[in-house]
Design a protein around this motif. Structure first.
Motif, PDB file in Angstrom:
ATOM      1  N   ASP A  14       1.041  -1.129  -0.140  1.00 57.68           N
ATOM      2  CA  ASP A  14       0.121  -0.198  -0.013  1.00 57.68           C
ATOM      3  C   ASP A  14       0.915   1.190  -0.063  1.00 57.68           C
ATOM      4  O   ASP A  14       0.593   2.137  -0.481  1.00 57.68           O
ATOM      5  CB  ASP A  14      -0.896  -0.131   1.249  1.00 57.68           C
ATOM      6  N   GLY A  15       1.913   1.384   0.634  1.00 55.00           N
ATOM      7  CA  GLY A  15       2.916   2.248   0.527  1.00 55.00           C
ATOM      8  C   GLY A  15       3.467   2.859  -0.597  1.00 55.00           C
ATOM      9  O   GLY A  15       3.504   3.732  -0.981  1.00 55.00           O
ATOM     10  N   TRP A  16       3.792   1.527  -1.418  1.00 57.21           N
ATOM     11  CA  TRP A  16       4.199   1.889  -2.878  1.00 57.21           C
ATOM     12  C   TRP A  16       3.209   2.499  -3.470  1.00 57.21           C
ATOM     13  O   TRP A  16       3.605   3.457  -4.697  1.00 57.21           O
ATOM     14  CB  TRP A  16       4.722   0.437  -3.411  1.00 57.21           C
ATOM     15  N   GLU A  17       1.850   1.921  -3.524  1.00 57.93           N
ATOM     16  CA  GLU A  17       0.774   2.423  -4.155  1.00 57.93           C
ATOM     17  C   GLU A  17       0.874   4.003  -4.019  1.00 57.93           C
ATOM     18  O   GLU A  17       0.563   4.871  -5.121  1.00 57.93           O
ATOM     19  CB  GLU A  17      -0.417   1.786  -4.009  1.00 57.93           C
ATOM     20  N   PHE A  18       0.897   4.281  -2.855  1.00 55.99           N
ATOM     21  CA  PHE A  18       0.754   5.760  -2.400  1.00 55.99           C
ATOM     22  C   PHE A  18       1.961   6.439  -2.975  1.00 55.99           C
ATOM     23  O   PHE A  18       1.845   7.561  -3.603  1.00 55.99           O
ATOM     24  CB  PHE A  18       0.772   6.001  -0.997  1.00 55.99           C
ATOM     25  N   ALA A  19       3.267   5.903  -2.968  1.00 59.47           N
ATOM     26  CA  ALA A  19       4.397   6.650  -3.319  1.00 59.47           C
ATOM     27  C   ALA A  19       4.279   6.944  -4.859  1.00 59.47           C
ATOM     28  O   ALA A  19       4.670   7.950  -5.258  1.00 59.47           O
ATOM     29  CB  ALA A  19       5.631   5.762  -2.977  1.00 59.47           C
ATOM     30  N   LEU A  20       3.841   5.781  -5.588  1.00 59.09           N
ATOM     31  CA  LEU A  20       3.902   5.775  -7.168  1.00 59.09           C
ATOM     32  C   LEU A  20       2.885   6.901  -7.579  1.00 59.09           C
ATOM     33  O   LEU A  20       3.047   7.594  -8.234  1.00 59.09           O
ATOM     34  CB  LEU A  20       3.628   4.618  -7.632  1.00 59.09           C
ATOM     35  N   GLN A  21       1.610   7.011  -6.833  1.00 59.72           N
ATOM     36  CA  GLN A  21       0.539   7.898  -6.952  1.00 59.72           C
ATOM     37  C   GLN A  21       1.323   9.323  -6.905  1.00 59.72           C
ATOM     38  O   GLN A  21       0.772  10.244  -7.714  1.00 59.72           O
ATOM     39  CB  GLN A  21      -0.623   7.592  -6.274  1.00 59.72           C
TER      40      GLN A  21
END
Length: 136
Positions: A120-127
């Motif tokens: 989920d952290g990666w999803e947030f960072a990429l967004q």
């Protein structure tokens, strides 16, 4: 789960040059809540410093090709000899902009909840990268 690997990809409607600025230009990077502390050279230190001035990650650059590839490791900030993970960012031009792929090779066991939180952290960072780059 022992030594999991996370992979994520996002398409960004911006050039590799603009996306690279999100990583390398502190004035732009600060929009994500901090900045990278590095000399952008292979073997150089690589860490994330929050707006509060605290260092939150530590590691070194393993490979770098501006606007194409960034690979770095992360070590335990308290025990620099403890490798936590190796992260690779791959930037590929596509017809509508750039595809960013990340691969995190985690060097320790994680339970499903921690792995889900990291994902989920990666999803947030990429967004966040996408949102910032598309406004440059």
């Amino acid at each position: 789960m022992s030594n999991p690997v996370l992979e994520k990809t996002i398409n960004v409607y911006a050039s590799p040059e603009k996306i690279w600025r999100v990583f390398t230009d502190p004035m732009v990077t600060r929009q994500m809540g901090g900045e990278y502390v590095t000399d952008w050279q292979v073997g150089g230190a690589f860490g994330w410093k929050g707006k509060d001035g605290n260092m939150y990650t530590s590691g070194k650059i393993l490979e770098i090709e501006p606007q194409k590839l960034l690979k770095h490791d992360l070590v335990d900030i308290e025990d620099q000899s403890a490798l936590l993970s190796t992260i690779t960012y791959d930037f590929k031009p596509i017809q509508t902009g750039t595809s960013i792929s990340i691969r995190e090779e985690i060097n320790h066991e994680m339970d499903e909840e921690d792995l889900s939180d990291t994902s989920d952290g990666w999803e947030f960072a990429l967004q966040a990268i996408k949102d910032i780059a598309e406004k440059l």
